[in-house]
Design a protein around this motif. Structure first.
Motif, mmCIF file in Angstrom:
data_model
loop_
_atom_site.group_PDB
_atom_site.id
_atom_site.type_symbol
_atom_site.label_atom_id
_atom_site.label_comp_id
_atom_site.label_asym_id
_atom_site.label_seq_id
_atom_site.Cartn_x
_atom_site.Cartn_y
_atom_site.Cartn_z
ATOM 1 N N VAL A 1 0.141 -0.462 -11.561
ATOM 2 C CA VAL A 1 0.465 0.030 -10.234
ATOM 3 C C VAL A 1 0.638 -1.133 -9.264
ATOM 4 O O VAL A 1 1.329 -1.029 -8.249
ATOM 5 C CB VAL A 1 -0.620 1.017 -9.732
ATOM 6 N N HIS B 1 8.163 -4.501 -7.727
ATOM 7 C CA HIS B 1 8.215 -3.161 -7.140
ATOM 8 C C HIS B 1 9.121 -3.095 -5.911
ATOM 9 O O HIS B 1 9.542 -2.002 -5.522
ATOM 10 C CB HIS B 1 6.806 -2.702 -6.753
ATOM 11 N N LYS C 1 3.086 2.953 -5.758
ATOM 12 C CA LYS C 1 2.952 1.600 -6.288
ATOM 13 C C LYS C 1 2.651 0.629 -5.150
ATOM 14 O O LYS C 1 3.086 0.829 -4.015
ATOM 15 C CB LYS C 1 4.236 1.171 -7.011
ATOM 16 N N ALA D 1 -6.067 -0.050 -6.401
ATOM 17 C CA ALA D 1 -5.027 0.315 -7.370
ATOM 18 C C ALA D 1 -5.252 1.732 -7.872
ATOM 19 O O ALA D 1 -4.300 2.526 -7.994
ATOM 20 C CB ALA D 1 -5.017 -0.674 -8.534
ATOM 21 N N ALA D 2 -6.502 2.069 -8.152
ATOM 22 C CA ALA D 2 -6.812 3.428 -8.596
ATOM 23 C C ALA D 2 -6.483 4.446 -7.502
ATOM 24 O O ALA D 2 -5.963 5.536 -7.781
ATOM 25 C CB ALA D 2 -8.288 3.520 -8.981
ATOM 26 N N SER E 1 2.559 8.887 0.049
ATOM 27 C CA SER E 1 2.482 9.961 -0.942
ATOM 28 C C SER E 1 3.020 11.270 -0.372
ATOM 29 O O SER E 1 3.795 11.973 -1.035
ATOM 30 C CB SER E 1 1.031 10.126 -1.394
ATOM 31 N N GLY F 1 -4.107 -3.174 -13.396
ATOM 32 C CA GLY F 1 -3.153 -2.198 -13.882
ATOM 33 C C GLY F 1 -1.769 -2.336 -13.285
ATOM 34 O O GLY F 1 -1.567 -3.031 -12.274
ATOM 35 N N ASN G 1 0.190 8.479 -6.563
ATOM 36 C CA ASN G 1 1.530 8.269 -7.121
ATOM 37 C C ASN G 1 2.352 7.271 -6.307
ATOM 38 O O ASN G 1 3.550 7.452 -6.069
ATOM 39 C CB ASN G 1 2.293 9.595 -7.235
ATOM 40 N N GLU H 1 -2.685 4.802 -7.430
ATOM 41 C CA GLU H 1 -2.219 5.534 -8.614
ATOM 42 C C GLU H 1 -2.497 7.027 -8.469
ATOM 43 O O GLU H 1 -1.664 7.866 -8.829
ATOM 44 C CB GLU H 1 -2.910 4.977 -9.857
ATOM 45 N N LYS H 2 -3.649 7.363 -7.930
ATOM 46 C CA LYS H 2 -4.001 8.765 -7.688
ATOM 47 C C LYS H 2 -2.979 9.430 -6.763
ATOM 48 O O LYS H 2 -2.697 10.626 -6.888
ATOM 49 C CB LYS H 2 -5.399 8.827 -7.069
ATOM 50 N N ARG I 1 -2.622 -8.079 -11.805
ATOM 51 C CA ARG I 1 -2.047 -6.909 -12.483
ATOM 52 C C ARG I 1 -2.755 -6.651 -13.807
ATOM 53 O O ARG I 1 -3.032 -5.498 -14.165
ATOM 54 C CB ARG I 1 -0.552 -7.159 -12.686
#
Length: 322
Positions: free
Chosen positions: A191, A222, A164, A155-156, A101, A189, A162, A159-160, A185
């Motif tokens: 991601v 991805h 994948k 995953a959360a 990130s 989600g 940004n 995602e937080k 998935r």
């Protein structure tokens, strides 16, 4: 699309020498290990994470050579039943996501992990048959109690930040087929997606082109690895695809890894690249070398030479003929 390399194969070189070497071969992107199975020869996550000056210097060494980082990779088993192993893997995953990130790297690659078969297990248990029914019970417990809860949280977290998650579909881990990946998935989600390696599709009896279509329809690829596999049919007849013969005993194995073009010909690789573009993957094809018949540099060089002619570099504009 860009041609890349998973730099773990050059762990004997320092960062600068590795970068100069891969650029000289025409590589445009690098995938870097941050620990776990790949090691961290070229990316010391603990040194970089909280030091913006070192981050800037690190990225300048890469960008000044015209390269991008396609992914950070921390392949390990974060679901291992031995807590010391799983906790180290989990901590590495979170640090890798945070570093990705900070550096603007869009993907972190890893394995899904594989739990044991009960809370006090010592080793992972990888069920590969639906009967006797004990295996179904194990699989249900793993997914409901371990795999989905863990990856929902992770995953959360990604995602937080940004980032994948590219899970490599690899035998011995809970997510090893397109169906496994899509199941996770759906629960956790978008991601979560695949770091799709065709070499692991071939030995499982899965057509890589069809796996690209299955996952591509869901925008679930991805990252992509480029590694080949050869099937030795007489040994396959003897040992089956879940062959436990050591990788070093290649003469007796049912299958083994090869560099690109030495398991399947150029047309097969062209079909895979075309399928990736058909399903809107326009990112990096990252060479991974695990060929027991060639030196690292020879295998890498031949992979580059075999992939360059089939890479799609320019996407189509308007179809003037349609």
């Amino acid at each position: 699309m860009k041609l890349g390399v998973f730099t773990v194969l050059f762990s004997d070189k320092n960062l600068e020498d590795m970068l100069d070497h891969v650029v000289s071969k025409g590589i445009e992107a690098i995938e870097l290990g941050t620990g776990g199975y790949p090691g961290d020869a070229h990316c010391k996550v603990d040194e970089l994470l909280e030091d913006e000056t070192k981050q800037k210097e690190f990225m300048e060494k890469i960008s000044n050579r015209g390269l991008i980082i396609s992914a950070l990779s921390c392949h390990s088993n974060p679901l291992h039943p031995q807590k010391q192993i799983s906790e180290e893997a989990d901590a590495l995953y979170e640090k890798t996501v945070r570093l990705a990130s900070k550096l603007g790297i869009p993907v972190v690659n890893t394995f899904s992990g594989c739990p044991g078969d009960h809370e006090d297990a010592k080793y992972p248990n990888w069920p590969v048959a639906p009967w006797p029914n004990d295996f179904q019970d194990i699989l249900k417990w793993q997914w409901e109690e371990k795999i989905i809860p863990y990856w929902k949280e992770k995953a959360a977290f990604a995602e937080k930040h940004n980032v994948k998650i590219g899970l490599e579909l690899h035998g011995g881990f809970s997510v090893h087929t397109p169906a496994n990946l899509l199941r996770l998935r759906e629960a956790c989600g978008p991601v979560i997606g695949a770091n799709l390696d065709p070499s692991h599709m071939w030995w499982q009896g899965i057509d890589p082109v069809e796996s690209i279509k299955i996952l591509g329809r869901e925008n679930a690829i991805h990252h992509f690895h480029a590694k080949d596999t050869i099937i030795d049919q007489p040994n396959m007849n003897r040992n089956g695809l879940t062959d436990m013969t050591p990788y070093t005993n290649m003469k007796d194995r049912a299958w083994y890894f090869r560099t690109v073009g030495f398991g399947h010909d150029t047309k097969v690789w062209a079909d895979m690249i075309s399928a990736l573009r058909l399903y809107d993957y326009d990112y990096v094809v990252s060479i991974e070398h695990e060929d027991g018949l060639m030196s690292t540099d020879e295998g890498f060089t031949k992979a580059v030479e075999n992939l360059k002619p089939v890479m799609v570099k320019e996407s189509v504009g308007d179809m003037w003929w349609a």
